[in-house]
Design an enzyme around this catalytic site. Structure first.
Site, PDB file in Angstrom:
ATOM      1  N   ASN A  10       0.880  -1.163   0.000  1.00 11.02           N
ATOM      2  CA  ASN A  10       0.000   0.000   0.000  1.00 11.02           C
ATOM      3  C   ASN A  10       0.924   1.221   0.000  1.00 11.02           C
ATOM      4  O   ASN A  10       1.357   1.688   1.048  1.00 11.02           O
ATOM      5  CB  ASN A  10      -0.898  -0.061   1.238  1.00 11.02           C
ATOM      6  CG  ASN A  10      -1.856   1.115   1.346  1.00 11.02           C
ATOM      7  OD1 ASN A  10      -1.727   2.106   0.627  1.00 11.02           O
ATOM      8  ND2 ASN A  10      -2.811   1.003   2.257  1.00 11.02           N
ATOM      9  N   ARG A  94      -2.104  -1.737  -3.873  1.00  8.64           N
ATOM     10  CA  ARG A  94      -3.172  -0.736  -3.867  1.00  8.64           C
ATOM     11  C   ARG A  94      -2.846   0.285  -4.954  1.00  8.64           C
ATOM     12  O   ARG A  94      -1.748   0.837  -4.981  1.00  8.64           O
ATOM     13  CB  ARG A  94      -3.230  -0.025  -2.504  1.00  8.64           C
ATOM     14  CG  ARG A  94      -4.246   1.106  -2.498  1.00  8.64           C
ATOM     15  CD  ARG A  94      -4.202   1.885  -1.208  1.00  8.64           C
ATOM     16  NE  ARG A  94      -5.218   2.926  -1.212  1.00  8.64           N
ATOM     17  CZ  ARG A  94      -5.109   4.087  -0.565  1.00  8.64           C
ATOM     18  NH1 ARG A  94      -4.031   4.347   0.146  1.00  8.64           N
ATOM     19  NH2 ARG A  94      -6.067   4.971  -0.618  1.00  8.64           N
ATOM     20  N   HIS A 183     -10.750   5.235  -1.751  1.00  8.74           N
ATOM     21  CA  HIS A 183     -10.836   4.416  -0.527  1.00  8.74           C
ATOM     22  C   HIS A 183     -11.842   3.286  -0.705  1.00  8.74           C
ATOM     23  O   HIS A 183     -12.391   2.770   0.264  1.00  8.74           O
ATOM     24  CB  HIS A 183     -11.288   5.254   0.693  1.00  8.74           C
ATOM     25  CG  HIS A 183     -10.329   6.300   1.130  1.00  8.74           C
ATOM     26  ND1 HIS A 183     -10.727   7.554   1.509  1.00  8.74           N
ATOM     27  CD2 HIS A 183      -8.989   6.272   1.287  1.00  8.74           C
ATOM     28  CE1 HIS A 183      -9.672   8.275   1.872  1.00  8.74           C
ATOM     29  NE2 HIS A 183      -8.602   7.510   1.733  1.00  8.74           N
ATOM     30  N   ARG A 244      -6.004  18.245   3.151  1.00  6.41           N
ATOM     31  CA  ARG A 244      -6.809  18.631   1.977  1.00  6.41           C
ATOM     32  C   ARG A 244      -8.078  19.355   2.414  1.00  6.41           C
ATOM     33  O   ARG A 244      -8.696  18.976   3.409  1.00  6.41           O
ATOM     34  CB  ARG A 244      -7.193  17.392   1.159  1.00  6.41           C
ATOM     35  CG  ARG A 244      -5.997  16.734   0.494  1.00  6.41           C
ATOM     36  CD  ARG A 244      -6.359  15.406  -0.155  1.00  6.41           C
ATOM     37  NE  ARG A 244      -5.470  14.362   0.327  1.00  6.41           N
ATOM     38  CZ  ARG A 244      -5.726  13.066   0.277  1.00  6.41           C
ATOM     39  NH1 ARG A 244      -6.851  12.636  -0.266  1.00  6.41           N
ATOM     40  NH2 ARG A 244      -4.865  12.193   0.750  1.00  6.41           N
ATOM     41  N   GLU A 387      -7.547  -2.698   4.699  1.00  5.27           N
ATOM     42  CA  GLU A 387      -7.361  -2.611   3.251  1.00  5.27           C
ATOM     43  C   GLU A 387      -6.398  -3.697   2.771  1.00  5.27           C
ATOM     44  O   GLU A 387      -6.583  -4.274   1.704  1.00  5.27           O
ATOM     45  CB  GLU A 387      -6.814  -1.225   2.875  1.00  5.27           C
ATOM     46  CG  GLU A 387      -7.841  -0.110   3.004  1.00  5.27           C
ATOM     47  CD  GLU A 387      -7.213   1.286   2.973  1.00  5.27           C
ATOM     48  OE1 GLU A 387      -6.514   1.647   3.941  1.00  5.27           O
ATOM     49  OE2 GLU A 387      -7.421   2.011   1.989  1.00  5.27           O
TER      50      GLU A 387
HETATM   51  C1  LIG Z   1      -7.234   8.267  -1.839  1.00  9.41           C
HETATM   52  C2  LIG Z   1      -6.666   8.757  -0.569  1.00  9.41           C
HETATM   53  O1  LIG Z   1      -6.984   9.850  -0.132  1.00  9.41           O
HETATM   54  O2  LIG Z   1      -5.843   7.939   0.080  1.00  9.41           O
HETATM   55  P1  LIG Z   1      -5.061   8.225   1.449  1.00  9.41           P
HETATM   56  O3  LIG Z   1      -6.093   8.452   2.486  1.00  9.41           O
HETATM   57  O4  LIG Z   1      -4.273   6.974   1.668  1.00  9.41           O
HETATM   58  O5  LIG Z   1      -4.217   9.444   1.202  1.00  9.41           O
HETATM   59 MG   LIG Z   2      -5.306   5.064   4.476  1.00  9.07          MG
END
Ligand SMILES: CC(=O)OP(=O)(O)O
Ligand SMILES: [Mg+2]
Ligand SMILES: Nc1ncnc2c1ncn2[C@@H]1O[C@H](COP(=O)(O)OP(=O)(O)O)[C@@H](O)[C@H]1O
Length: 403
Positions: A10, A94, A183, A244, A387
């Site tokens: 991953n 992944r 996810h 984010r 996961e």
């Molecule tokens: C798609 C995504 O945001 O993955 P991660 O939470 O692992 O950054």
């Molecule tokens: Mg994660």
């Protein structure tokens, strides 16, 4: 000797999580993590469960994902679990963005690699790392099937009404702009595990899954099928995350460019890496935010409140999308550990049949568990995601089918 082992990789933007599993009983033989790749203070943590040996930690610079994977291979070899083992059946990877094309786990060939590469602009933090992981693993074991398991796959069932943005259809189609969702491996696993916790078949239950890690997303799952999710073209849309922004007015971008004089790349970095909790209060770890709130820190409190407000809006939205909700499941780092986030997210939603029992919510543990009062109309649950196990299961099923 039959090959029954699967190595799962991953690869994140700055980390690689890995597990080696024996699929005869889904037992884990080794687990580990390489963190802060590309920084001077990289760290590798490896636990050889098969040998019962102690966890080994090493610190020192690991320049990139190629070097990280080679370091992981060396750790495994030290325990007699090396990648050269004939017992290894496949390596499962992944892959975050599979576009519209990949709806199932897929054995990687050059065409698949090219497609994952083509999708880099819509998963710039993730797909490059996933690609390096696959390429390095392939170079180490060219004879083994490398299987890509896509974050987007579970969401390909979303109806057009949820998957399309309301923008000019020709322009959107020309650039493959639509909502893909991410996810998905976690949402699939957790929605099924939630049904199991309720003692019912996945086809019978409607679940809102809240995957709250560093990246965070919500999904509405009707009878085991995803009907909506909060991430979109890229993993930027939706909930407030560690770094984010989640949902903003797209005009924020025009304004920052025209009035703020920022370049598109600067705005991209701002919204993906310098926003969310870190942008609001300087910390992206929920533990640190809770500690600061306890000390009376107003910025940390506001960041927490904004995070919860968005989460609550998505619970309400997906309640409306599903019409009938049997369970709300919290998962991933924040969802599994932060009791105060769970309590705050459902506070005030009693008229929807949602409530949390303070005593049950405070219990810690690794097993799926209910945290709603016994007489609640809607089950609220903590359901740890896995996961890696889900990727291993899908990978092994595919190689067994094709061999
Ligand atoms: C798609 C995504 O945001 O993955 P991660 O939470 O692992 O950054
Ligand atoms: Mg994660
Ligand atoms: N004990 C805890 N209490 C509160 N939050 C926690 C705890 N442990 C981890 N977290 C949160 O989980 C986040 C990591 O979640 P995780 O699902 O591992 O993310 P990712 O897979 O994106 O790296 C951390 O940034 C932190 O905010």
């Amino acid at each position: 000797m039959s090959s029954s082992r699967v190595l799962v990789l991953n690869s994140g933007s700055s980390s690689v999580k890995y597990q080696l599993l024996d699929m005869r009983d889904s037992g884990r033989l080794a687990v580990g993590l390489v963190e802060r790749i590309g920084e001077r203070s990289s760290r590798l943590k490896h636990t050889p469960l098969a040998t019962g040996g102690p966890t080994r930690e090493s610190n020192g610079p690991i320049a990139d994902h190629d070097a990280a994977l080679k370091a992981v291979a060396a750790e495994l070899a030290q325990d007699g679990l090396g990648l050269d083992s004939p017992e290894l059946a496949a390596i499962g990877h992944r892959v975050v963005h599979g576009g519209k094309h990949f709806t199932e786990p897929t054995v990687v060939d050059d065409t698949v690699l090219a497609e994952i590469e083509r999708l880099i602009p819509v998963a710039p933090l993730h797909n490059p790392a996933n690609l390096t992981g696959i390429r390095t693993a392939r170079a180490l074991r060219p004879d083994l099937p490398q299987v890509a398991v896509f974050d987007t796959a579970f969401h390909t069932t979303m109806p057009e009404s949820a998957a399309r943005y309301a923008i000019d259809v020709e322009t959107a189609d020309a650039h493959r702009i639509r909502r893909y969702g991410f996810h998905g491996t976690s949402h699939a696993y957790v929605s099924r595990a939630t049904a199991k916790l309720l003692g019912r078949a996945p086809e019978e239950v409607n679940v809102i899954v809240l995957h709250l890690g560093n990246g965070a997303s919500a999904s509405a799952v009707r009878g085991g099928v995803c009907v909506d999710t909060s991430m979109g073209l890229t993993p930027l849309e939706g909930l407030v995350m560690g770094t984010r922004s989640g949902d903003t007015d797209p005009a924020v971008i025009f304004h920052l460019a025209r009035v703020g004089g920022m370049s598109i790349d600067e705005i991209d970095t701002l919204l993906n890496k310098k926003s969310g909790l870190v942008g609001l209060c300087g910390d992206n770890d929920m533990r640190e935010i809770r500690r600061r709130i306890d000390e009376g820190d107003a910025r940390a409190k506001l960041a927490f409140d904004i995070y919860i407000h968005r989460l609550k809006k998505y619970i309400g939205a997906y309640y409306a999308v599903l019409g009938r909700v049997d369970a709300v499941a919290f998962t991933a780092g924040v969802g599994e550990n932060a009791a105060e986030v769970r309590a705050a997210a459902v506070a005030g939603l009693e008229t929807l049949g949602l409530a949390v029992d303070g005593g049950l919510n405070a219990v810690r543990g690794d097993e799926p568990r209910l945290i709603s009062p016994a007489d609640a109309r809607v089950a609220v649950a903590v359901v740890p995601t896995d996961e890696e196990l889900e990727i291993a299961t899908q990978t092994y099923a595919l190689v067994r089918k094709t061999n």
